[in-house]
Scaffold this active site. Structure first.
Site, mmCIF file in Angstrom:
data_model
loop_
_atom_site.group_PDB
_atom_site.id
_atom_site.type_symbol
_atom_site.label_atom_id
_atom_site.label_comp_id
_atom_site.label_asym_id
_atom_site.label_seq_id
_atom_site.Cartn_x
_atom_site.Cartn_y
_atom_site.Cartn_z
ATOM 1 N N CYS A 107 36.194 14.635 19.086
ATOM 2 C CA CYS A 107 37.174 15.521 18.448
ATOM 3 C C CYS A 107 37.819 16.374 19.547
ATOM 4 O O CYS A 107 37.335 16.411 20.682
ATOM 5 C CB CYS A 107 36.486 16.393 17.406
ATOM 6 N N CYS B 155 35.410 18.743 21.422
ATOM 7 C CA CYS B 155 34.509 18.065 22.348
ATOM 8 C C CYS B 155 35.260 17.521 23.557
ATOM 9 O O CYS B 155 34.747 17.526 24.678
ATOM 10 C CB CYS B 155 33.754 16.961 21.625
ATOM 11 N N GLU C 23 28.603 15.856 21.697
ATOM 12 C CA GLU C 23 29.085 15.972 23.068
ATOM 13 C C GLU C 23 28.754 17.339 23.665
ATOM 14 O O GLU C 23 28.341 17.442 24.828
ATOM 15 C CB GLU C 23 30.606 15.743 23.124
ATOM 16 N N HIS D 194 28.120 19.848 17.875
ATOM 17 C CA HIS D 194 28.486 18.443 17.993
ATOM 18 C C HIS D 194 27.701 17.764 19.102
ATOM 19 O O HIS D 194 27.175 18.418 20.013
ATOM 20 C CB HIS D 194 29.990 18.302 18.264
#
Length: 239
Positions: free
Chosen positions: A165, A168, A106, A104
């Site tokens: 999310c 993250c 992040e 992801h």
């Protein structure tokens, strides 16, 4: 791991079981995070709002997100980490490019920033000053039971084009980032097929009530041996 889109863009920005007090601290953090993210704009009554953000950093996070979509690398998510007014880390979703579900924006921005802030010559040399593993005292009034922890990304902010999310957001907590700025809400994200909100809701439930079957305290005594090894290590380095 490289997280930037290109070289030019990169250069441009450039203990034993937890004590009751710690369990309470972690439970409070999870509950506060879940409530804040599900409610989108909800904030703790005692929490100061983040300082004014800078539009150009959100624009860069969004540029990275769009690039990921256009090149087929992953979902429409990008992030930048900022320290002292400069971008020190960039990340974008590359799940489709790598086949790795945790790739992801992040997380990769955190990896990029950490690599930049950690001189390789100092890593592994007694966690010397000059790396993000340098120890700093806990903040005044903190419920943290450990008096000192590694600095990590303290003093940094992260800009994300969409609400993080739970994975993250946890990475942001572990990184000790000071401020989070996100643009699109969890509701916006759900509308395009990425439903993260239910994960926050699930985390607030007891282990037995969650969507994924969890065997709590399975072979607990075996697992605790690693905790004992940590507590017996005289030079352990809290982070």
């Amino acid at each position: 791991m490289k997280t930037c889109s290109c070289k030019a863009a990169h250069e441009a920005g450039c203990e034993a079981p937890a004590a009751p007090g710690r369990r309470k601290f972690l439970a409070t953090a999870v509950a506060t995070g879940a409530a804040g993210m599900i409610g989108l704009s909800a904030r703790s009554a005692n929490a100061a709002p983040p300082p004014p953000g800078d539009k150009k950093f959100m624009e860069e996070a969004t540029r990275l997100a769009i690039e990921s979509v256009e090149k087929g690398w992953g979902g429409p998510f990008g992030a930048v980490i900022v320290k002292d007014g400069e971008i020190i880390g960039r990340g974008q979703n590359r799940v489709l490019l790598t086949g790795i579900p945790v790739f992801h924006a992040e997380v990769t921005a955190i990896m990029d920033a950490s690599a930049r802030l950690n001189p390789k010559a100092l890593l592994g040399s007694d966690y010397g000053a000059g790396t993000i593993l340098e120890m700093i005292p806990r903040e005044q009034g903190s419920p943290d039971p450990v008096p000192e922890r590694a600095r990590m990304l303290k003093g940094c902010s992260i800009y994300i084009n969409g609400a993080p999310c739970p994975m993250c957001m946890s990475a942001i907590y572990w990184s000790r980032i000071d401020n989070v700025y996100f643009a699109a809400s969890l509701k916006d994200t759900s509308a395009i097929g990425f439903d993260d909100a239910f994960q926050y809701e699930d985390f607030a439930k007891p282990w037995a009530d969650r969507r994924i079957k969890v065997a709590e305290n399975f072979e607990r005594e075996t697992g605790l041996k690693a905790y004992e090894a940590w507590m017996n290590k005289k030079d352990r380095h809290p982070y």
